[in-house]
Design a protein around this motif. Structure first.
Motif, PDB file in Angstrom:
ATOM      1  N   GLU A 170       0.821  -1.204   0.000  1.00 46.04           N
ATOM      2  CA  GLU A 170       0.000   0.000   0.000  1.00 46.04           C
ATOM      3  C   GLU A 170       0.862   1.265   0.000  1.00 46.04           C
ATOM      4  N   PRO A 171       1.622   1.511  -1.067  1.00 45.31           N
ATOM      5  CA  PRO A 171       2.483   2.705  -1.117  1.00 45.31           C
ATOM      6  C   PRO A 171       1.675   3.987  -1.039  1.00 45.31           C
ATOM      7  N   THR A 172       2.206   4.947  -0.315  1.00 44.82           N
ATOM      8  CA  THR A 172       1.522   6.230  -0.122  1.00 44.82           C
ATOM      9  C   THR A 172       2.046   7.278  -1.099  1.00 44.82           C
ATOM     10  N   ALA A 173       1.330   8.383  -1.164  1.00 46.03           N
ATOM     11  CA  ALA A 173       1.773   9.496  -2.002  1.00 46.03           C
ATOM     12  C   ALA A 173       3.138   9.997  -1.556  1.00 46.03           C
ATOM     13  N   GLY A 174       3.388   9.972  -0.245  1.00 47.03           N
ATOM     14  CA  GLY A 174       4.687  10.390   0.274  1.00 47.03           C
ATOM     15  C   GLY A 174       5.811   9.488  -0.196  1.00 47.03           C
ATOM     16  N   LEU A 175       5.571   8.176  -0.220  1.00 45.00           N
ATOM     17  CA  LEU A 175       6.573   7.235  -0.709  1.00 45.00           C
ATOM     18  C   LEU A 175       6.834   7.457  -2.197  1.00 45.00           C
ATOM     19  N   VAL A 176       5.779   7.700  -2.950  1.00 41.17           N
ATOM     20  CA  VAL A 176       5.939   7.985  -4.376  1.00 41.17           C
ATOM     21  C   VAL A 176       6.798   9.225  -4.571  1.00 41.17           C
ATOM     22  N   GLN A 177       6.607  10.232  -3.737  1.00 44.53           N
ATOM     23  CA  GLN A 177       7.399  11.459  -3.850  1.00 44.53           C
ATOM     24  C   GLN A 177       8.877  11.171  -3.578  1.00 44.53           C
ATOM     25  N   ARG A 178       9.176  10.364  -2.558  1.00 42.81           N
ATOM     26  CA  ARG A 178      10.572  10.008  -2.271  1.00 42.81           C
ATOM     27  C   ARG A 178      11.196   9.258  -3.439  1.00 42.81           C
ATOM     28  N   CYS A 179      10.430   8.354  -4.015  1.00 46.89           N
ATOM     29  CA  CYS A 179      10.899   7.597  -5.165  1.00 46.89           C
ATOM     30  C   CYS A 179      11.145   8.523  -6.354  1.00 46.89           C
ATOM     31  N   LYS A 180      10.234   9.449  -6.564  1.00 43.64           N
ATOM     32  CA  LYS A 180      10.372  10.414  -7.656  1.00 43.64           C
ATOM     33  C   LYS A 180      11.627  11.269  -7.470  1.00 43.64           C
ATOM     34  N   ASP A 181      11.896  11.687  -6.244  1.00 38.59           N
ATOM     35  CA  ASP A 181      13.084  12.503  -5.972  1.00 38.59           C
ATOM     36  C   ASP A 181      14.354  11.747  -6.329  1.00 38.59           C
ATOM     37  N   GLN A 182      14.398  10.460  -5.993  1.00 38.32           N
ATOM     38  CA  GLN A 182      15.584   9.666  -6.307  1.00 38.32           C
ATOM     39  C   GLN A 182      15.722   9.471  -7.819  1.00 38.32           C
ATOM     40  N   LEU A 183      14.590   9.273  -8.499  1.00 34.37           N
ATOM     41  CA  LEU A 183      14.625   9.137  -9.952  1.00 34.37           C
ATOM     42  C   LEU A 183      15.161  10.414 -10.594  1.00 34.37           C
ATOM     43  N   LYS A 184      14.733  11.546 -10.092  1.00 35.46           N
ATOM     44  CA  LYS A 184      15.186  12.818 -10.656  1.00 35.46           C
ATOM     45  C   LYS A 184      16.686  12.984 -10.454  1.00 35.46           C
ATOM     46  N   THR A 185      17.190  12.541  -9.309  1.00 36.16           N
ATOM     47  CA  THR A 185      18.613  12.659  -9.005  1.00 36.16           C
ATOM     48  C   THR A 185      19.459  11.793  -9.925  1.00 36.16           C
ATOM     49  N   CYS A 186      18.988  10.579 -10.188  1.00 41.68           N
ATOM     50  CA  CYS A 186      19.805   9.646 -10.979  1.00 41.68           C
ATOM     51  C   CYS A 186      19.694   9.904 -12.478  1.00 41.68           C
ATOM     52  N   GLY A 187      18.661  10.572 -12.928  1.00 42.59           N
ATOM     53  CA  GLY A 187      18.545  10.934 -14.329  1.00 42.59           C
ATOM     54  C   GLY A 187      18.336   9.781 -15.285  1.00 42.59           C
ATOM     55  N   ALA A 188      17.649   8.739 -14.863  1.00 36.78           N
ATOM     56  CA  ALA A 188      17.413   7.588 -15.730  1.00 36.78           C
ATOM     57  C   ALA A 188      16.403   7.915 -16.819  1.00 36.78           C
ATOM     58  N   ASP A 189      16.505   7.189 -17.938  1.00 40.23           N
ATOM     59  CA  ASP A 189      15.536   7.373 -19.015  1.00 40.23           C
ATOM     60  C   ASP A 189      14.603   6.175 -19.157  1.00 40.23           C
ATOM     61  N   ALA A 190      14.611   5.296 -18.157  1.00 42.49           N
ATOM     62  CA  ALA A 190      13.662   4.178 -18.114  1.00 42.49           C
ATOM     63  C   ALA A 190      13.407   3.800 -16.660  1.00 42.49           C
ATOM     64  N   VAL A 191      12.161   3.450 -16.357  1.00 38.47           N
ATOM     65  CA  VAL A 191      11.779   2.975 -15.023  1.00 38.47           C
ATOM     66  C   VAL A 191      11.356   1.527 -15.159  1.00 38.47           C
ATOM     67  N   ILE A 192      11.919   0.678 -14.286  1.00 40.72           N
ATOM     68  CA  ILE A 192      11.579  -0.746 -14.284  1.00 40.72           C
ATOM     69  C   ILE A 192      10.944  -1.084 -12.941  1.00 40.72           C
ATOM     70  N   GLY A 193       9.679  -1.472 -12.936  1.00 39.92           N
ATOM     71  CA  GLY A 193       9.011  -1.913 -11.721  1.00 39.92           C
ATOM     72  C   GLY A 193       9.109  -3.424 -11.618  1.00 39.92           C
ATOM     73  N   ILE A 194       9.605  -3.926 -10.486  1.00 39.99           N
ATOM     74  CA  ILE A 194       9.726  -5.365 -10.268  1.00 39.99           C
ATOM     75  C   ILE A 194       9.132  -5.695  -8.908  1.00 39.99           C
TER      76      ILE A 194
END
Length: 406
Positions: free
Chosen positions: A92-116
């Motif tokens: 049950e991920p929360t909006a806050g967890l999604v925001q933390r994940c988004k922040d890390q994605l922005k930092t790493c600069g990836a051009d693909a997201v893989i959900g596993i």
């Protein structure tokens, strides 16, 4: 003012054209799906062909601990694709967890997201992939704000249930844990879905059962949906056939590769069906009790599904009779009403057979909350495609029936 002959012709042609397109429908699915044991070993070459240079892996903590990321990591390495990992996903991920994940994605600069992982990991991956290039929030998207996904998106399920790998939907919990955001967007459809049943071998029986009944609920609700179409009907029917045969085996013998593969395909078909046809009252109600009382989504569905099928029978008896045929419980000497009842009974029996509860009495559901739960269910997007109109009183009555079971 007189109307010219050309204007009359244009009006007639417009009327005819609009009438013709009323019988049409659209159907979305991932551009590419890889299936088969070990298919995760092809994720690197597939992303390389799409021009990807760096990937961002979003995974369940348990999935990472069990080493289920290894094949994906090896494949990415062989293809020269670097990667970062966010493995803090919990149920049950929360909006806050999604925001933390988004922040890390922005930092790493990836051009693909893989959900596993399970539905939580896939839903989070889809949400951050959509949000990373947008100023919108989860709440904004749930309210109808538009966003365009620019990064590539891959979904690799490790459970057979949510169908998130093939849907244009994501579900995220509000930070107060009392409601769920349900977001639907064409940009949430993954570019690549990978079905590797080998990743599902170690899933515990209780989780296998709950996710499997979730898939069954998707298939049944999609088959009964007011917006179903011939392709979604075919996918839902085939999914039901596979689940009733394979789920008991997968629960009772989790190392059975055939049962695991069948369940992965069944969940995939159910996902295609409901992503294109919609869901119904079961999900509208389960979202409320799942958020408020922390009842696992598949368990909530299992409790509600037979009762809602019985409620909907008034307007879709022939469709339920078809579901009975898919479940193998229809007989030639049965009336349509009897076949519909057989489908409802077989569903309730399957829930019990795989060890899931059929009552809300085991949970801390308070009778005084039912009116609020019903009002929230009425506002849930999933209710839009339920075949029968439901009032607040109807929903309260269904919750009450599930509470009174012992």
């Amino acid at each position: 003012m007189s109307i010219t002959e050309q204007q009359v012709s244009d009006i007639v042609n417009l009327t005819i054209d609009q009438t013709i397109t009323l019988n049409g429908f659209s159907f979305r699915s991932p551009p590419l799906t890889l299936s088969g044991e070990g298919s995760t070993l092809r994720v690197g070459e597939s992303l390389s062909a799409l021009g990807v240079h760096k990937a961002f892996i979003v995974a369940d903590a348990v999935v990472a601990e069990l080493g289920l990321l290894d094949s994906t990591r090896r494949s990415l390495h062989r293809s020269g694709i670097s990667y970062s990992i966010f493995d803090d996903i919990v149920a049950e991920p929360t909006a806050g967890l999604v925001q933390r994940c988004k922040d890390q994605l922005k930092t790493c600069g990836a051009d693909a997201v893989i959900g596993i992982g399970g539905g939580s990991a896939l839903d989070t991956a889809k949400a951050v992939a959509l949000l990373i290039d947008s100023n919108a929030s989860i709440a904004d998207l749930a309210a109808g704000a538009q966003a365009e996904r620019k990064v590539r998106l891959v979904a690799i399920p490790t459970t057979a249930g949510t169908g998130s790998e093939v849907t244009d939907i994501t579900v995220i919990m509000e930070d107060d844990h009392r409601h769920k955001y349900v977001i639907k967007s064409a940009h949430l459809m993954p570019d690549l879905a990978i079905l590797d049943a080998h990743l599902m071998i170690g899933v515990p029986p209780a989780v296998t059962a709950a996710t499997g009944i979730d898939a069954l609920t998707h298939a049944i609700e999609a088959y009964l949906s007011s917006q179903r179409n011939p392709i979604s009907e075919a996918m839902a029917f085939a999914s039901i056939q596979m689940i009733v045969r394979a789920l008991p085996i997968a629960v009772g013998n989790g190392s059975n590769q055939k049962a695991r593969s069948d369940m992965a395909l069944a969940a995939y078909k159910a996902g295609l069906a409901f992503s294109n046809a919609g869901l119904g009252l079961v999900h509208a109600m389960s979202h409320q009790i799942g958020a408020r009382y922390r009842i696992p989504h598949g368990v909530a569905n299992a409790i509600l599904l037979p009762e809602v099928m019985n409620f909907n029978a008034l307007v879709c008896r022939s469709e339920l009779a078809n579901i009975a045929r898919a479940m193998g419980v229809a007989r030639d000497n049965m009336t349509e009403r009897e076949q519909a009842s057989a489908a409802i009974g077989a569903t309730a029996e399957l829930v019990k057979d795989v060890g899931l509860p059929d009552s809300l009495a085991k949970f801390d559901v308070k009778p005084e909350d039912l009116n609020v739960l019903a009002d929230d269910a009425l506002a849930d997007i999933c209710l839009v495609t339920n075949p029968r109109h439901a009032s607040s009183a109807d929903i309260v009555a269904i919750y009450q029936a599930c509470l009174e079971k012992q």
